[in-house]
Write a protein that holds these residues in place. Structure first.
Motif, PDB file in Angstrom:
ATOM      1  N   HIS A 135       0.827  -1.211   0.000  1.00 60.95           N
ATOM      2  CA  HIS A 135       0.000   0.000   0.000  1.00 60.95           C
ATOM      3  C   HIS A 135       0.861   1.260   0.000  1.00 60.95           C
ATOM      4  CE1 HIS A 135       0.891  -0.801   4.209  1.00 60.95           C
ATOM      5  NE2 HIS A 135       0.406   0.370   4.568  1.00 60.95           N
ATOM      6  N   ILE A 136       2.053   1.175   0.606  1.00 60.47           N
ATOM      7  CA  ILE A 136       2.956   2.321   0.583  1.00 60.47           C
ATOM      8  C   ILE A 136       3.560   2.487  -0.813  1.00 60.47           C
ATOM      9  CG2 ILE A 136       5.063   3.281   1.572  1.00 60.47           C
ATOM     10  CD1 ILE A 136       4.325   1.767   4.162  1.00 60.47           C
ATOM     11  N   VAL A 137       3.902   1.371  -1.442  1.00 58.21           N
ATOM     12  CA  VAL A 137       4.367   1.412  -2.828  1.00 58.21           C
ATOM     13  C   VAL A 137       3.306   2.069  -3.714  1.00 58.21           C
ATOM     14  CG1 VAL A 137       4.951  -0.010  -4.833  1.00 58.21           C
ATOM     15  CG2 VAL A 137       5.890  -0.576  -2.589  1.00 58.21           C
ATOM     16  N   ALA A 138       2.045   1.694  -3.517  1.00 57.53           N
ATOM     17  CA  ALA A 138       0.963   2.273  -4.310  1.00 57.53           C
ATOM     18  C   ALA A 138       0.851   3.776  -4.092  1.00 57.53           C
ATOM     19  CB  ALA A 138      -0.360   1.590  -3.961  1.00 57.53           C
ATOM     20  N   ARG A 139       0.951   4.225  -2.836  1.00 58.42           N
ATOM     21  CA  ARG A 139       0.864   5.664  -2.543  1.00 58.42           C
ATOM     22  C   ARG A 139       1.966   6.437  -3.254  1.00 58.42           C
ATOM     23  NH1 ARG A 139       0.483   5.541   4.057  1.00 58.42           N
ATOM     24  NH2 ARG A 139      -1.334   4.159   4.283  1.00 58.42           N
ATOM     25  N   VAL A 140       3.214   5.936  -3.132  1.00 59.16           N
ATOM     26  CA  VAL A 140       4.339   6.644  -3.734  1.00 59.16           C
ATOM     27  C   VAL A 140       4.248   6.624  -5.256  1.00 59.16           C
ATOM     28  CG1 VAL A 140       6.859   6.660  -3.974  1.00 59.16           C
ATOM     29  CG2 VAL A 140       5.828   6.222  -1.735  1.00 59.16           C
ATOM     30  N   ALA A 141       3.874   5.492  -5.815  1.00 59.71           N
ATOM     31  CA  ALA A 141       3.736   5.399  -7.272  1.00 59.71           C
ATOM     32  C   ALA A 141       2.711   6.401  -7.783  1.00 59.71           C
ATOM     33  CB  ALA A 141       3.346   3.976  -7.670  1.00 59.71           C
ATOM     34  N   GLN A 142       1.578   6.481  -7.120  1.00 59.38           N
ATOM     35  CA  GLN A 142       0.540   7.410  -7.568  1.00 59.38           C
ATOM     36  C   GLN A 142       0.975   8.856  -7.402  1.00 59.38           C
ATOM     37  OE1 GLN A 142      -2.998   6.067  -5.474  1.00 59.38           O
ATOM     38  NE2 GLN A 142      -3.588   4.792  -7.205  1.00 59.38           N
ATOM     39  N   ALA A 143       1.719   9.147  -6.338  1.00 61.24           N
ATOM     40  CA  ALA A 143       2.177  10.516  -6.116  1.00 61.24           C
ATOM     41  C   ALA A 143       3.126  10.982  -7.219  1.00 61.24           C
ATOM     42  CB  ALA A 143       2.867  10.621  -4.757  1.00 61.24           C
TER      43      ALA A 143
END
Length: 231
Positions: A135-143
């Motif tokens: 979920h942290i990977v997803a947050r950073v990727a989207q940012a």
């Protein structure tokens, strides 16, 4: 020089498997992962992110060593916010690992330890597995507007609770604390059979990861980071 594909793991043994030509591995625990990812992206750039490693099983009957290629990541700390992984990347991996489950994955802040808690999380999320990094990977990727994919191997099945010694043996950085395991066993020797099962499950998961890492490497070598994602 092209920016790297960043492969994210949470534990040192996962990072050792993930390392190889053409990828930049970031191994960090939940609390520090976002900052470390941001620092690497700022200094080196990134073509995309791959969340790679193990996950706890949530669907009954799914055995250790089973690959899960995530369709969506459910960010449980943010009220199950959904992030869809890169469809071309995920489909490329699913074709390369036909036995993999294509399913949702739940991102959590702490290990899901008991069979009862796994069942409750499955009812809440419908996810096939849970881990503490995706979920942290997803947050950073989207940012950063980056594609990302999640390729995880089930290490502990939904029906099985982890013995206290398994958690006592994990340091804050994800490495193994043998003395912690021994102290826990000394206090409760009856958990030894369950701990041995955890070791067997971990062995199956590691073998699956080593096999799958070679497949992922081939895809990366074929231009997986640019061609398949359309970037």
């Amino acid at each position: 020089m092209n920016p790297p594909i960043i492969v994210v793991t949470g534990m040192p043994f996962e990072a050792r498997i993930a390392k190889g030509d053409g990828v930049r591995v970031v191994c960090a625990q939940n609390a520090t992962l976002a900052a470390e990812l941001e620092a690497v992206i700022a200094s080196e750039g990134a073509r995309g992110l791959v969340s790679f490693g193990t996950a706890g099983g949530l669907i009954p009957g799914v055995k250790p060593g089973q690959w899960v290629i995530a369709h969506k990541v459910l960010d449980m700390p943010q009220q199950a916010r959904e992030s869809v992984t890169s469809i071309p990347w995920a489909e490329a991996l699913r074709r390369a690992i036909p036995a993999a489950l294509r399913a949702d994955l739940a991102g959590v802040t702490a290990p899901v330890v008991t069979a009862q808690d796994k069942a409750a999380l499955f009812r809440e999320s419908g996810a096939a597995a849970a881990d503490m990094e995706s979920h942290i990977v997803a947050r950073v990727a989207q940012a950063h507007g980056l594609p990302f994919v999640v390729a995880r191997v089930v290490i502990d099945p939904a029906e099985r609770s982890l013995p206290p010694a398994a958690l006592a043996g994990m340091r804050s950085d994800g490495s193994t604390d043998i003395l912690g395991v021994l102290r826990s066993l000394a206090g409760n020797p009856l958990q030894l059979p369950a701990l041995l099962r955890v070791g067997q499950d971990a062995g199956r998961a590691k073998k699956a990861m080593q096999y799958g890492r070679q497949i992922v490497a081939l895809k990366l070598g074929e231009g997986f980071g640019a061609k398949a994602a359309g970037i």
